[in-house]
Motif scaffolding. Structure first.
Motif, PDB file in Angstrom:
ATOM      1  N   SER A   1       0.861  -1.088   0.039  1.00  0.00           N
ATOM      2  CA  SER A   1      -0.104   0.063  -0.027  1.00  0.00           C
ATOM      3  C   SER A   1       0.895   1.240   0.069  1.00  0.00           C
ATOM      4  O   SER A   1       1.607   1.166   0.699  1.00  0.00           O
ATOM      5  N   PRO A   2       0.285   2.372  -0.672  1.00  0.00           N
ATOM      6  CA  PRO A   2       1.371   3.491  -0.847  1.00  0.00           C
ATOM      7  C   PRO A   2       1.247   4.462   0.361  1.00  0.00           C
ATOM      8  O   PRO A   2       0.068   3.977   1.169  1.00  0.00           O
ATOM      9  N   SER A   3       2.157   5.191   0.624  1.00  0.00           N
ATOM     10  CA  SER A   3       2.243   5.854   1.697  1.00  0.00           C
ATOM     11  C   SER A   3       1.340   7.427   1.468  1.00  0.00           C
ATOM     12  O   SER A   3       1.275   8.285   2.201  1.00  0.00           O
TER      13      SER A   3
ATOM     14  N   PRO B   1       4.050   1.436  -3.136  1.00  0.00           N
ATOM     15  CA  PRO B   1       3.588   0.825  -1.811  1.00  0.00           C
ATOM     16  C   PRO B   1       4.918   0.446  -0.775  1.00  0.00           C
ATOM     17  O   PRO B   1       5.894  -0.007  -1.355  1.00  0.00           O
ATOM     18  N   THR B   2       4.344   0.438   0.484  1.00  0.00           N
ATOM     19  CA  THR B   2       5.383   0.126   1.486  1.00  0.00           C
ATOM     20  C   THR B   2       5.156  -0.860   2.594  1.00  0.00           C
ATOM     21  O   THR B   2       5.971  -1.335   3.100  1.00  0.00           O
ATOM     22  N   SER B   3       3.611  -0.813   2.847  1.00  0.00           N
ATOM     23  CA  SER B   3       3.414  -1.862   4.018  1.00  0.00           C
ATOM     24  C   SER B   3       2.327  -2.646   3.973  1.00  0.00           C
ATOM     25  O   SER B   3       1.187  -2.543   4.300  1.00  0.00           O
ATOM     26  N   THR B   4       2.402  -3.771   3.251  1.00  0.00           N
ATOM     27  CA  THR B   4       1.110  -4.647   3.291  1.00  0.00           C
ATOM     28  C   THR B   4       1.425  -6.240   2.901  1.00  0.00           C
ATOM     29  O   THR B   4       2.570  -6.330   2.417  1.00  0.00           O
TER      30      THR B   4
ATOM     31  N   GLN C   1      -5.077  -6.429  -8.729  1.00  0.00           N
ATOM     32  CA  GLN C   1      -4.353  -6.551  -7.296  1.00  0.00           C
ATOM     33  C   GLN C   1      -3.668  -5.505  -7.184  1.00  0.00           C
ATOM     34  O   GLN C   1      -4.081  -4.685  -5.896  1.00  0.00           O
ATOM     35  N   VAL C   2      -2.648  -4.794  -8.071  1.00  0.00           N
ATOM     36  CA  VAL C   2      -2.016  -3.506  -7.723  1.00  0.00           C
ATOM     37  C   VAL C   2      -3.061  -2.407  -7.700  1.00  0.00           C
ATOM     38  O   VAL C   2      -2.840  -1.528  -6.438  1.00  0.00           O
ATOM     39  N   CYS C   3      -3.975  -2.300  -8.626  1.00  0.00           N
ATOM     40  CA  CYS C   3      -5.087  -0.982  -8.447  1.00  0.00           C
ATOM     41  C   CYS C   3      -5.690  -1.090  -7.027  1.00  0.00           C
ATOM     42  O   CYS C   3      -5.977   0.041  -6.396  1.00  0.00           O
ATOM     43  N   LEU C   4      -6.202  -2.487  -6.669  1.00  0.00           N
ATOM     44  CA  LEU C   4      -6.938  -2.397  -5.499  1.00  0.00           C
ATOM     45  C   LEU C   4      -6.234  -1.961  -4.190  1.00  0.00           C
ATOM     46  O   LEU C   4      -6.574  -1.651  -3.224  1.00  0.00           O
ATOM     47  N   GLN C   5      -4.996  -2.375  -4.130  1.00  0.00           N
ATOM     48  CA  GLN C   5      -4.274  -1.801  -3.048  1.00  0.00           C
ATOM     49  C   GLN C   5      -4.148  -0.432  -2.943  1.00  0.00           C
ATOM     50  O   GLN C   5      -4.295   0.189  -1.673  1.00  0.00           O
ATOM     51  N   HIS C   6      -3.982   0.403  -4.105  1.00  0.00           N
ATOM     52  CA  HIS C   6      -4.057   1.856  -4.109  1.00  0.00           C
ATOM     53  C   HIS C   6      -5.469   2.299  -3.649  1.00  0.00           C
ATOM     54  O   HIS C   6      -5.304   3.277  -3.008  1.00  0.00           O
ATOM     55  N   VAL C   7      -6.425   1.671  -4.157  1.00  0.00           N
ATOM     56  CA  VAL C   7      -7.597   2.052  -3.690  1.00  0.00           C
ATOM     57  C   VAL C   7      -7.794   1.830  -2.223  1.00  0.00           C
ATOM     58  O   VAL C   7      -8.571   2.681  -1.526  1.00  0.00           O
ATOM     59  N   GLN C   8      -7.446   0.780  -1.756  1.00  0.00           N
ATOM     60  CA  GLN C   8      -7.468   0.371  -0.169  1.00  0.00           C
ATOM     61  C   GLN C   8      -6.689   1.662   0.502  1.00  0.00           C
ATOM     62  O   GLN C   8      -7.275   1.935   1.711  1.00  0.00           O
ATOM     63  N   SER C   9      -5.615   1.984   0.096  1.00  0.00           N
ATOM     64  CA  SER C   9      -4.929   2.950   0.604  1.00  0.00           C
ATOM     65  C   SER C   9      -5.627   4.171   0.653  1.00  0.00           C
ATOM     66  O   SER C   9      -5.194   5.179   1.867  1.00  0.00           O
ATOM     67  N   LEU C  10      -6.379   4.564  -0.289  1.00  0.00           N
ATOM     68  CA  LEU C  10      -7.356   5.811  -0.071  1.00  0.00           C
ATOM     69  C   LEU C  10      -8.220   5.868   1.112  1.00  0.00           C
ATOM     70  O   LEU C  10      -8.707   6.828   1.628  1.00  0.00           O
ATOM     71  N   LYS C  11      -8.798   4.647   1.473  1.00  0.00           N
ATOM     72  CA  LYS C  11      -9.790   4.512   2.177  1.00  0.00           C
ATOM     73  C   LYS C  11      -9.452   4.104   3.424  1.00  0.00           C
ATOM     74  O   LYS C  11     -10.064   4.676   4.497  1.00  0.00           O
ATOM     75  N   GLU C  12      -8.228   3.600   3.804  1.00  0.00           N
ATOM     76  CA  GLU C  12      -7.596   3.101   5.199  1.00  0.00           C
ATOM     77  C   GLU C  12      -6.397   3.532   5.301  1.00  0.00           C
ATOM     78  O   GLU C  12      -5.687   3.635   4.349  1.00  0.00           O
ATOM     79  N   THR C  13      -6.084   4.278   6.552  1.00  0.00           N
ATOM     80  CA  THR C  13      -4.602   4.432   6.818  1.00  0.00           C
ATOM     81  C   THR C  13      -3.897   3.352   7.159  1.00  0.00           C
ATOM     82  O   THR C  13      -4.299   2.762   8.190  1.00  0.00           O
ATOM     83  N   PRO C  14      -3.032   2.760   6.620  1.00  0.00           N
ATOM     84  CA  PRO C  14      -2.354   1.561   6.902  1.00  0.00           C
ATOM     85  C   PRO C  14      -1.496   1.943   8.327  1.00  0.00           C
ATOM     86  O   PRO C  14      -0.783   2.731   8.574  1.00  0.00           O
ATOM     87  N   LYS C  15      -1.508   0.770   9.288  1.00  0.00           N
ATOM     88  CA  LYS C  15      -0.863   0.741  10.452  1.00  0.00           C
ATOM     89  C   LYS C  15       0.623   0.608   9.984  1.00  0.00           C
ATOM     90  O   LYS C  15       1.056  -0.407   9.126  1.00  0.00           O
TER      91      LYS C  15
ATOM     92  N   GLU D   1      -9.127 -12.088  -0.367  1.00  0.00           N
ATOM     93  CA  GLU D   1      -9.223 -11.374  -1.414  1.00  0.00           C
ATOM     94  C   GLU D   1      -8.500 -10.086  -1.278  1.00  0.00           C
ATOM     95  O   GLU D   1      -8.316  -9.411  -0.090  1.00  0.00           O
ATOM     96  N   PRO D   2      -7.525  -9.561  -2.311  1.00  0.00           N
ATOM     97  CA  PRO D   2      -6.653  -8.363  -2.083  1.00  0.00           C
ATOM     98  C   PRO D   2      -7.200  -7.283  -1.198  1.00  0.00           C
ATOM     99  O   PRO D   2      -8.095  -6.535  -1.963  1.00  0.00           O
ATOM    100  N   LEU D   3      -6.885  -7.156   0.099  1.00  0.00           N
ATOM    101  CA  LEU D   3      -7.124  -5.798   0.854  1.00  0.00           C
ATOM    102  C   LEU D   3      -8.808  -5.776   0.799  1.00  0.00           C
ATOM    103  O   LEU D   3      -9.340  -4.610   0.829  1.00  0.00           O
TER     104      LEU D   3
END
Length: 694
Positions: A7-9, A20-23, A631-645, A686-688
């Protein structure tokens, strides 16, 4: 090989700069990008490779193979089984020859020529085609459709009773032969493929009706106007009804009924197959015997026919060649569509290969040599070729036998032809063209494809009411318009993922397929070029706005962030489309939308690379599979919705090497099961995808 995405920062992914850096790692297949040097030289290298292959093939050819190229008859001569094939070839040649003699005279009358020119047209071209033609079952000679075309064009130039009419018909044979040879030599026979089968069927159906009506004068006993349009023919038939004569009508109707019954029995019963070929001869013999016995004055006869073989002469009247070019092209088109089509079908049934361009060249040589011996244009006959095949013909020897039989008729039998009733020859023509009325094709097209039915209807109607040339032009024009419309408005599908798999299919065809929020996956099912790029851009904009959220999964986002373009069906992309793709990328970039492209073929990828589109969009946004891109795009979309720990590096360090190995294997196993579709969908796999959004 795997590439790890996380997931991107930051949310600035449109320029592709952030990674991305952390998932959990996502395994994708890396796309191999061609180098600029290799892509720029690929076109020239492929051309040189093709030339080198052709050169090596030519150099490796033996003298026997060269002989087969120039004289295709040597192919069947070298492998001829005399004991097995000779008898069946002789019987097939005699059977079709008996059919050819009366048909040749009938078709010559249809063309507006004296019957002797029909006999000439069924003589020399047969011998020449047996040598240069590559089909072993095709029966060449005069045919009804070509005869109608000859009559239609020449009657508008000069009266059929004038000697110039005959000279122009012979000149037309020479011109058709030259055109066929040129198309064959330059391998241009593919051009005619743009004429749809619906056009051919509609054209032949209308032409058959016109041919049948034009022969009505021999049944009715009075003259009617010569025309290729149905309205003048019907008007002429009605206006001349006062001159109706019963004897030719009764005789012609009886002979026609006999022909149709014999043809039907020959087609439906194998034991009576000979009746189909014997029909024309039976019609001529029965009519001639009746005339010799009763001498009816009201029945017109063929009259005197010159005896002997045709003499050599050079075609004349070249001053009219320009006006004959359109008809010569039309007859050449008929030869390609009918004769070559029949020849290829017969070759497939008899287990040998046939080169359509070489076949076209053989027909052309036959017409050129035929014009030197007073023949008018000839081509392959469907009915006679079918009889030749059914009679068991194995080689071109059957064609030579037909030619010998025609030569015997010219030398010894022409005095007998004087008493053949004209209504008998007309009945032969009508019985032959009845099979061309393809109403079953119209019914089939109505049930299968309404557009093709419309094309059939337009072609047949315009041919009937506006004439043959206009009918063909309109039919071809509408056919090409349909092709252009389909090309300019290609099919574009929105793809969704089939449950339990990594397969993506059209959501309209597979309603169970689901999409992801924030991502649109589209497949373009056609080459992309200047004519359809505007339509494609408009559809992409529509998909961006009209999103079906009822089947969407993933994080809840308000708009589209990624457009994934599946380009597997795209075989070609031109410079206009490349520029439009650049513009589309800039347009999407202004709205924070990223393009991702998957499954390109090598040629399209090299074109995009040379144009700088790969670097403009970013190499990391080109994928081998749609699933990789998702998969790659879905990780980016997830990063917009949730702040990764933030990951705790100390916790990782506390794990023993054995624990790290178990954890890594568990992650790899989960990813493998997900991508193979071997397990049911689980929100955790399912990815993220969170549980609440699944």
């Amino acid at each position: 090989m795997e590439i790890t995405y996380a997931s991107p920062s930051s949310t600035d992914f449109a320029d592709g700069s952030s990674m991305p850096t952390s998932t959990r790692p996502v395994r994708i297949i890396p796309l191999q990008h061609p180098s600029t040097t290799s892509s720029s030289s690929s076109a020239s290298s492929s051309t040189w490779a093709a030339l080198s292959r052709w050169k090596s093939k030519v150099q490796s050819m033996t003298w026997v193979e060269w002989l087969e190229v120039f004289l295709p008859c040597t192919r069947w001569i070298r492998t001829y089984k005399w004991r097995e094939y000779l008898q069946v070839d002789l019987m097939a040649g005699i059977t079709v020859g008996v059919m050819l003699v009366p048909q040749s005279m009938s078709y010559a009358k249809l063309a507006g020529l004296e019957p002797i020119y029909g006999l000439y047209s069924g003589f020399v071209p047969l011998f020449v085609y047996a040598i240069f033609g590559s089909s072993r079952q095709l029966a060449v000679g005069p045919v009804a459709l070509v005869s109608l075309l000859v009559s239609n064009v020449l009657s508008g130039i000069v009266d059929s009773s004038d000697e110039l009419y005959t000279e122009l018909a012979i000149l037309l044979a020479f011109m058709v032969g030259v055109m066929e040879c040129l198309l064959g030599l330059f391998r241009l026979g593919w051009i005619i493929r743009f004429i749809s089968h619906s056009v051919i069927s509609g054209f032949t159906t209308a032409s058959a009706i016109v041919i049948a009506l034009s022969q009505a004068k021999y049944f009715l006993g009075y003259s009617i106007v010569r025309s290729s349009k149905i309205v003048p023919l019907i008007k002429s038939i009605i206006s001349g009804a006062d001159g109706f004569s019963w004897p030719p009508f009764v005789m012609g109707s009886i002979i026609l009924a006999i022909l149709l019954i014999m043809k039907h029995l020959g087609k439906t019963r194998k034991s009576l197959r000979f009746l189909r070929a014997a029909g024309p001869l039976t019609a001529v013999l029965s009519g001639t015997i009746f005339v010799k016995i009763f001498n009816p004055s009201s029945i017109s006869l063929v009259g005197d026919i010159p005896q002997g073989l045709p003499s050599f002469s050079i075609p004349r009247a070249f001053g009219y060649a320009t006006s004959l070019i359109p008809t010569a092209l039309l007859i050449t088109g008929v030869a390609i569509l009918e004769s070559v089509g029949i020849a290829k079908a017969l070759a497939a049934k008899n287990g040998y290969e046939l080169d359509s361009n070489q076949e076209l060249f053989g027909l052309g040589v036959a017409n050129i040599f035929g014009s030197f011996f007073s023949a008018y244009p000839t081509t392959g006959s469907f009915s006679r070729s079918a009889v030749n095949h059914e009679s068991g013909a194995k080689s071109g020897l059957s064609g030579i036998v037909m030619g010998v039989l025609m030569g015997c008729a010219l030398l010894f039998m022409t005095p007998l032809f004087e008493y053949i009733p004209q209504c008998a020859l007309a009945a032969i023509v009508i019985s032959a063209v009845i099979g061309l009325v393809d109403y079953e094709e119209a019914i089939f097209l109505w049930g299968v494809n309404k557009k093709d039915f419309l094309l059939w209807t337009i072609t047949s109607t315009t041919t009937l009411f506006l004439g043959i040339e206009i009918g063909v032009l309109v039919g071809v024009g509408v056919s090409l318009a349909f092709v252009i419309h389909e090309s300019a408005n290609p099919h574009i599908a929105v793809l969704g993922r089939l449950p339990g798999t990594t397969v993506y299919r059209n959501t309209q065809q597979y309603p169970e397929a689901y999409t992801y929020n924030g991502i649109v996956i589209v497949r373009i099912d056609a080459p992309i070029y200047f004519a359809n790029i505007s339509y494609i851009k408009d559809r992409l904009r529509e998909y961006e706005v009209e999103v079906d959220r009822s089947t969407s999964r993933g994080p809840e986002v308000e708009r589209i962030y990624f457009v994934i373009i599946e380009m597997a069906p795209v075989t070609y992309i031109d410079s206009s489309a490349v520029q439009a793709l650049k513009d589309l990328h800039q347009e999407y970039k202004l709205r924070d939308i990223q393009i991702a492209i998957s499954n390109l073929n090598r040629e399209v990828l090299m074109t995009l690379s040379r144009a700088g589109v790969v670097d403009l969009i970013g190499k990391e946004w080109y994928f081998v599979r749609v699933h990789d891109a998702v998969q790659v795009c879905l990780q980016h979309v997830q990063s917009l919705k949730e702040t990764p720990k933030a990951a705790d590096p100390l916790s990782e360090e506390r794990l023993s090497p054995f624990q790290r190995l178990i954890k890594q294997r568990a992650e790899d196993s989960s990813v493998a099961e997900l991508e193979s579709g071997s397990k049911d969908i689980d929100p955790q796999l399912e990815p993220l995808l969170s549980r609440k959004s699944s």
